[in-house]
Structure formats: C-alpha cells, structure tokens
Write an enzyme that holds these catalytic residues in place. Structure first.
Site, mmCIF file in Angstrom:
data_model
loop_
_atom_site.group_PDB
_atom_site.id
_atom_site.type_symbol
_atom_site.label_atom_id
_atom_site.label_comp_id
_atom_site.label_asym_id
_atom_site.label_seq_id
_atom_site.Cartn_x
_atom_site.Cartn_y
_atom_site.Cartn_z
ATOM 1 N N ARG A 96 -30.740 30.974 -2.301
ATOM 2 C CA ARG A 96 -29.589 30.821 -1.531
ATOM 3 C C ARG A 96 -28.451 30.370 -2.103
ATOM 4 O O ARG A 96 -27.674 29.343 -1.862
ATOM 5 C CB ARG A 96 -29.957 29.881 -0.467
ATOM 6 C CG ARG A 96 -31.171 30.326 0.545
ATOM 7 C CD ARG A 96 -31.221 29.520 1.729
ATOM 8 N NE ARG A 96 -31.728 28.194 1.543
ATOM 9 C CZ ARG A 96 -31.556 27.223 2.143
ATOM 10 N NH1 ARG A 96 -30.678 27.173 3.159
ATOM 11 N NH2 ARG A 96 -32.061 26.014 1.816
ATOM 12 N N ASP A 118 -75.622 1.616 8.241
ATOM 13 C CA ASP A 118 -74.978 2.232 9.373
ATOM 14 C C ASP A 118 -75.316 1.738 10.729
ATOM 15 O O ASP A 118 -76.563 1.170 11.195
ATOM 16 C CB ASP A 118 -75.806 3.707 9.300
ATOM 17 C CG ASP A 118 -74.949 4.592 10.270
ATOM 18 O OD1 ASP A 118 -73.797 4.735 10.325
ATOM 19 O OD2 ASP A 118 -75.588 5.140 11.493
ATOM 20 N N ASP A 175 -28.973 21.184 -10.729
ATOM 21 C CA ASP A 175 -28.173 21.103 -9.842
ATOM 22 C C ASP A 175 -27.004 20.265 -10.116
ATOM 23 O O ASP A 175 -27.090 19.560 -11.059
ATOM 24 C CB ASP A 175 -28.761 20.520 -8.567
ATOM 25 C CG ASP A 175 -28.174 21.024 -7.122
ATOM 26 O OD1 ASP A 175 -28.933 21.921 -6.454
ATOM 27 O OD2 ASP A 175 -26.930 21.220 -7.067
ATOM 28 N N PHE A 232 -23.594 24.979 -13.148
ATOM 29 C CA PHE A 232 -24.026 26.184 -13.494
ATOM 30 C C PHE A 232 -22.973 27.020 -14.117
ATOM 31 O O PHE A 232 -23.248 28.044 -14.827
ATOM 32 C CB PHE A 232 -25.217 26.853 -12.920
ATOM 33 C CG PHE A 232 -24.960 27.004 -11.309
ATOM 34 C CD1 PHE A 232 -23.697 27.484 -10.783
ATOM 35 C CD2 PHE A 232 -25.988 26.762 -10.472
ATOM 36 C CE1 PHE A 232 -23.737 27.647 -9.415
ATOM 37 C CE2 PHE A 232 -25.724 26.804 -8.948
ATOM 38 C CZ PHE A 232 -24.583 27.450 -8.479
HETATM 39 C C1 LIG Z 1 -27.421 26.379 -0.077
HETATM 40 S S1 LIG Z 1 -28.371 25.484 -1.317
HETATM 41 C C2 LIG Z 1 -29.587 26.165 -1.913
HETATM 42 C C3 LIG Z 1 -30.529 25.171 -2.279
HETATM 43 C C4 LIG Z 1 -31.950 25.758 -2.676
HETATM 44 N N1 LIG Z 1 -31.823 26.796 -3.640
HETATM 45 C C5 LIG Z 1 -32.586 26.394 -1.540
HETATM 46 O O1 LIG Z 1 -33.005 27.396 -1.658
HETATM 47 O O2 LIG Z 1 -32.911 25.684 -0.898
HETATM 48 C C6 LIG Z 1 -27.074 25.399 -2.767
HETATM 49 C C7 LIG Z 1 -27.358 24.547 -3.930
HETATM 50 O O3 LIG Z 1 -26.631 24.823 -4.949
HETATM 51 C C8 LIG Z 1 -25.922 23.683 -5.505
HETATM 52 N N2 LIG Z 1 -24.788 24.297 -6.332
HETATM 53 C C9 LIG Z 1 -23.642 24.698 -5.888
HETATM 54 N N3 LIG Z 1 -22.673 24.794 -6.904
HETATM 55 C C10 LIG Z 1 -23.188 24.290 -8.283
HETATM 56 C C11 LIG Z 1 -22.991 24.455 -9.263
HETATM 57 N N4 LIG Z 1 -21.701 24.793 -9.879
HETATM 58 N N5 LIG Z 1 -23.872 24.138 -10.414
HETATM 59 C C12 LIG Z 1 -25.047 23.458 -10.001
HETATM 60 N N6 LIG Z 1 -25.498 23.597 -8.805
HETATM 61 C C13 LIG Z 1 -24.835 23.920 -7.883
HETATM 62 C C14 LIG Z 1 -25.739 22.876 -4.383
HETATM 63 O O4 LIG Z 1 -25.597 21.593 -4.875
HETATM 64 C C15 LIG Z 1 -26.879 23.285 -3.535
HETATM 65 O O5 LIG Z 1 -28.086 22.407 -3.827
#
Ligand SMILES: C[S@@+](CC[C@H](N)C(=O)[O-])C[C@H]1O[C@@H](n2cnc3c(N)ncnc32)[C@H](O)[C@@H]1O
Length: 557
Positions: free
Chosen positions: A466, A88, A423, A451
């Site tokens: 969201r 030290d 996504d 989705f």
């Molecule tokens: C407003 S952002 C919300 C992101 C996140 N969940 C958040 O709260 O910060 C909407 C997300 O949904 C995805 N998204 C939109 N349509 C979609 C689909 N048909 N299938 C999968 N993901 C989708 C978008 O790419 C985006 O990343």
C-alpha cells in the site's frame, strides 16, 4: 499441636501441589507446608458414567491430576518430586455431578438446582509418592481418600442468583459457588469439614499423611493399607491402573483380573498403595510413541482436526472433551491457550511449524545422517543447504511497514524469517511499542528513515504494501530505481496493493479507495508488472486474494 509433626515429616522433601486452585494453596500454606505448585494438565475428562459413586470419580480425577504432574516433572522440570498432591472437588445433587460451570448460563442452571436443597461436596485427594529406582525408572505409590460434606442452600431468589453470577465468583468453582466468600451467604448449614467445601479436606489429609509417615519404618509398603484393594476394584481404579501401566484411558472396560498380574509381577510390588507396574517399560514406550505425539501437535497446529485427531489431542492433555447440548465438544486446555494459540504472547506456534516443516523432514533421515556423517538437507528437501537457506532463511525489509502488522504475520508464517520495518521516524517511534496480538519477537525490528532519501536496510526481499498507489509517478520511479540499484540478482520485491481488474471497473474496493487518493493511482497487476519490469524486476507470481490486498512478487534480474 497434633498436626504439625505430620507436616514436619515432609520438611526437606520436594512436595508438589498439582493444582492451580488458590484456595488449596492457601489452606496448605496456612499449616506451614512448604511446596511447589505445578498445575496439572489433566482435565476433568473421565467418563462419569463409568463410576458408580461420585466420590470414585473425584478420587480418580485427583489421581490422574497428581500422576500427570509426577510423570511430567522429571522431563519438563528436570527434577523428580518426592510427593505430589492432587485433588478434585465435585458437588452432587439429584444424582448429578456438578463441576465448574462452563458459562453464566451453566452457573445459573447449577445454582438454581442447588437452591433450597441439601447437596454433597466430595473432594477426592491423591498423594503420590515418587521414588527413583536404579536405571531411572520411577516408582509411583498412590494413596487416596475422599471426604464428603453436606451443605444446605437457602431458597435463592432470582435476583440473588443473577447478582451472585454477575459477581463472577461462580466461574472457577465446583458447583458454581465459593463458600469462603460471597457464596457463604447462600448457605444455610454445613455438616462436615468446612475446608472440604472450600476445596481441600485438611484434617483427613493430615491423618492420612500420619498413617503413611508414622508407619513402622521397615517398609512403608508392608504397613500401609491400601484404600483400593483388589477386591474393591472399581471402574475408576481400572482406569487409573491402566494409565499407570502406560496404557491409555481408552480401555476402561478392561477386567480387573487382567490388571492383577501387572500389579503382582516382579516380586517388588507391595501390598500397600497402588503401584505402577515396574516391568512395564514406560520410558521406552514413551520414546517409541513420541513421534506420533509430536506429529499430532504439528498437524493440529496446521489443520482443522478430525474427531480422531481431537481425541488423540485430549489424550495428550492438549484438549478437553465435554458434552454440550447432547453433542461432544472440545476445548483448549490452558497450556494450549498459553503456548499454542498463535495470538498468545507466549505462542510457540511459529516454532512448532518450523519443527514440522524443517526439523521433522530432517529427522526422518537420521539413519543416513549417522551412516554418512553428512547433512541430509538435500535428501529431505531436494536442495543443497546453501540453496535451502537462501529460500527459507531470508531477511526482509517492509518499506513503509507502519505498525509492523504484516511483518509479524510474516515471521509467524516463516519461522526462519526476520523482518525490518522501515518507516518515517514519527511512525517508528509509535509503532515499535505496538505488538499486534501481543506478539513479541526479536525477528521484527524497526528502522527509522525516509525511503526516498536515506539508505535502506540490506535485505533479500523488499515489501511495498500500500505504498505505490499513493505516490505520484515520479516518486514511484524514484523509489523503484533506488531499489533496483541496491538489489542484487535474485532479490525479491513484493508489491501488495488492490489490483484493478483489466477492464478497470472493479473490484469495488479499489475504486472506492481511489476516491480518497490525491496524487497516486490504482493499477492492474499487469500495469504493476510492467512498471517493475522497467526497473529490472521480472514478474514471478501474482496472487489475487479477494481479501484486502493482492500481491505481485517480482525478482531482480
Ligand atoms: C498506507 S501506509 C501502508 C502501511 C503498511 N505498509 C500497510 O500495508 O498497512 C503508508 C506507510 O508508508 C509510510 N511512509 C510514507 N512515506 C514514507 C517515506 N518517505 N519513508 C518511509 N516511510 C514512509 C507511512 O508512514 C505509512 O506508514
């Protein structure tokens, strides 16, 4: 070469440098010493007022650094070093001990104090010899010394000071300067060992090694004179001896007389060096206290600590304590920043919470587990293991989870949880390389798909954060009926949105967000609940966070 024979005596021994200083490493490497570097977790926390002379402080700190590594290595590295070297360096001027500056202002204060004056640089060095005894007790012999070098600084202009500080060089150096680099320009003269100012008094070290290893071979302990005989017992020695005896440094005022029996008991304690008390059951006491240390760590990872807890954390090497504008302050040690801060890449924060929340309650019932030979989940948590796993170890799918920011937060908060972020392919392509707060965990995985049209990953909980507010009604129903089909009873659906209040005139951020929406609409929690109900999900709980997003958890009936 006079010095080489000394260094060669260490060949084949596990020599450890308990310092992260690149300058010490370089000095010792240059003379051919083979060693490992294990930086000490002991920080410069000793109370300087306990030491009459600055070198006593430097020596005591060096001893603590070396001992900390010597005692940690058998547990953490599963090997016992032969020799641990601790050092030290402090700078003293006007009766003040200067260590590393805390910030630029501190560096400025230090350097302007040194300007135009002679100061002393002291390096305390401790050489700890470790010897494994029968029964796995480890004996530590400590040899220590210090070296003083006088350095005179030229008068430093304001401009020079500022420029030197801006170079960044002062920050990790005692006294705020590095003589071997830019700092050399500030120096008028050096009286004494130059390398001592750099951080390691090589010459004195080699002489000391020579005394230790060239001593008549019948017994090192019989022949090597201790630097710290009992008659010279200083406050620093008392501290060290207390620590060596397995006691805590909170008892620095203990009289030397009390220390003496510990040093002479057992008959095996030699005259040379300072020994740890062989009769003190360190291992047992460490094991007895282990649960307290673990719990301190768990509590500190969860709570805002009280002063008493902070002091306990200092004693465990997790915090350092220092004076800041007349008040006592604490800061994280490097190991905490690396392993405990939740934003660190190497953070064990989640695992620590897991240990506290799950492992700890189980271990408090260990006696029953041994007696009954049965799992103690029910006793610890009031639930059967299978129910427990259903609660705590679920898999989650965040639909439209984008960068995975929420997924990482979830895995951080729930150690048993794994999250699939689902996504669109273009988003997954970019997001899977994005690690918020540098968190890497195999518990977050990304799956690309749509989705509406693709199969969704199997999960016990689906998150829609969201998503719904931005979809036209028919798409909302399409998605929810798809989820309703794949979810079995008990499966969760978490809807996270800004919920309108029942009068639909707030909160403001919900109304502002609506301005940028084209096809979707904002809803109240009751409206979302109704919507979920139509698809076979019943409301479990609503959380108004007053933050960015509120949440509604529904369960499939
Ligand atoms: C407003 S952002 C919300 C992101 C996140 N969940 C958040 O709260 O910060 C909407 C997300 O949904 C995805 N998204 C939109 N349509 C979609 C689909 N048909 N299938 C999968 N993901 C989708 C978008 O790419 C985006 O990343």
């Amino acid at each position: 070469m006079v010095l080489n024979p000394v260094i060669s005596k260490l060949a084949g021994k596990l020599v450890v440098l308990a310092s992260a200083s690149p300058r010490r490493l370089e000095i010792l490497t240059n003379v051919g010493l083979k060693f490992e570097v294990v930086p000490s977790w002991f920080k410069e926390t000793l109370d300087k007022t306990l030491f009459k002379q600055p070198h006593e402080y430097a020596v005591a700190t060096a001893k603590q650094k070396a001992l900390e590594v010597a005692k940690r290595m058998p547990f953490q590295h599963l090997k016992t070093p032969d020799i641990v070297i601790g050092a030290d360096t402090v700078v003293t001027v006007d009766g003040l001990i200067l260590e590393k500056p805390l910030d630029k202002q501190d560096a400025y204060n230090m350097l302007s104090r040194l300007s135009g004056k002679e100061h002393s640089v002291f390096t305390g060095v401790a050489i700890v010899l470790c010897h494994v005894l029968q029964g796995m007790e480890i004996e530590y012999r400590i040899f220590d010394f210090y070296e003083e070098t006088k350095v005179k600084f030229a008068d430093l202009s304001e401009e020079m000071l500022r420029e030197y500080i801006d170079s960044g060089e002062p920050m990790d150096k005692a006294g705020g300067y590095g003589i071997q680099a830019l700092g050399g320009m500030l120096v008028e003269y050096v009286h004494g060992d130059f390398l001592n100012v750099v951080g390691f008094p090589l010459n004195h070290f080699c002489k000391r090694l020579g005394e230790i290893y060239n001593a008549p071979s019948e017994s090192l302990s019989q022949s090597v004179r201790s630097e710290t005989s009992r008659d010279q017992c200083t406050s620093a020695d008392k501290l060290t001896k207390c620590v060596e005896r397995g006691e805590t440094v909170e008892r620095p005022n203990e009289d030397c007389k009390d220390v003496a029996p510990a040093l002479t008991s057992g008959g095996a304690v030699p005259r040379g060096g300072v020994y740890c008390n062989l009769n003190f059951p360190h291992r047992i006491v460490d094991l007895m206290d282990g649960f307290k240390a673990s719990k301190c760590l768990f509590a500190a990872s969860k709570l805002k600590a009280t002063e008493r807890l902070l002091d306990a954390l200092v004693s465990l090497g997790l915090l350092t304590k220092f004076k800041h504008t007349e008040t006592t302050a604490y800061r994280n040690t490097d190991v905490v920043n690396q392993y405990l801060v939740s934003s660190s890449e190497r953070s064990l924060h989640g695992y620590i919470l897991h240990c506290n929340d799950l492992v700890w309650p189980l271990f408090t019932h260990l006696e029953f587990a041994v007696q009954e030979g049965a799992s103690q989940y029910e006793r610890a948590f009031g639930k059967r293991p299978e129910d427990f796993f259903q609660d705590a170890y679920y898999s989650t799918c965040d639909l439209g989870g984008c960068t995975g920011a929420m997924a990482y937060e979830f895995t951080k908060a729930h150690p048993g949880l794994s999250v699939t972020v689902f996504d669109l392919p273009t988003v997954v392509e970019m997001s899977s390389n994005f690690f918020p707060n540098h968190q890497h965990t195999s518990r977050v995985t990304f799956v690309a798909g749509d989705f509406f049209t693709d199969d969704l990953p199997k999960a016990d909980l689906y998150i829609l954060a969201r998503i719904l507010h931005d979809l036209p009604d028919e798409k909302v129903h399409l998605l929810l009926s798809k989820l309703s089909t794949i979810c079995s009873p008990g499966c969760g659906l978490l809807v996270s949105e800004i919920f309108l209040d029942e009068q639909r005139n707030g909160p403001s951020r919900a109304l502002l967000q609506a301005l940028s929406m084209t096809v979707g609409k904002q809803r109240s929690a009751a409206e979302y609940s109704l919507l979920m109900n139509k698809h076979g999900f019943s409301q479990d709980c609503i959380k108004y966070t007053e933050n960015f997003l509120d949440a509604l958890l529904c369960i499939k009936e």
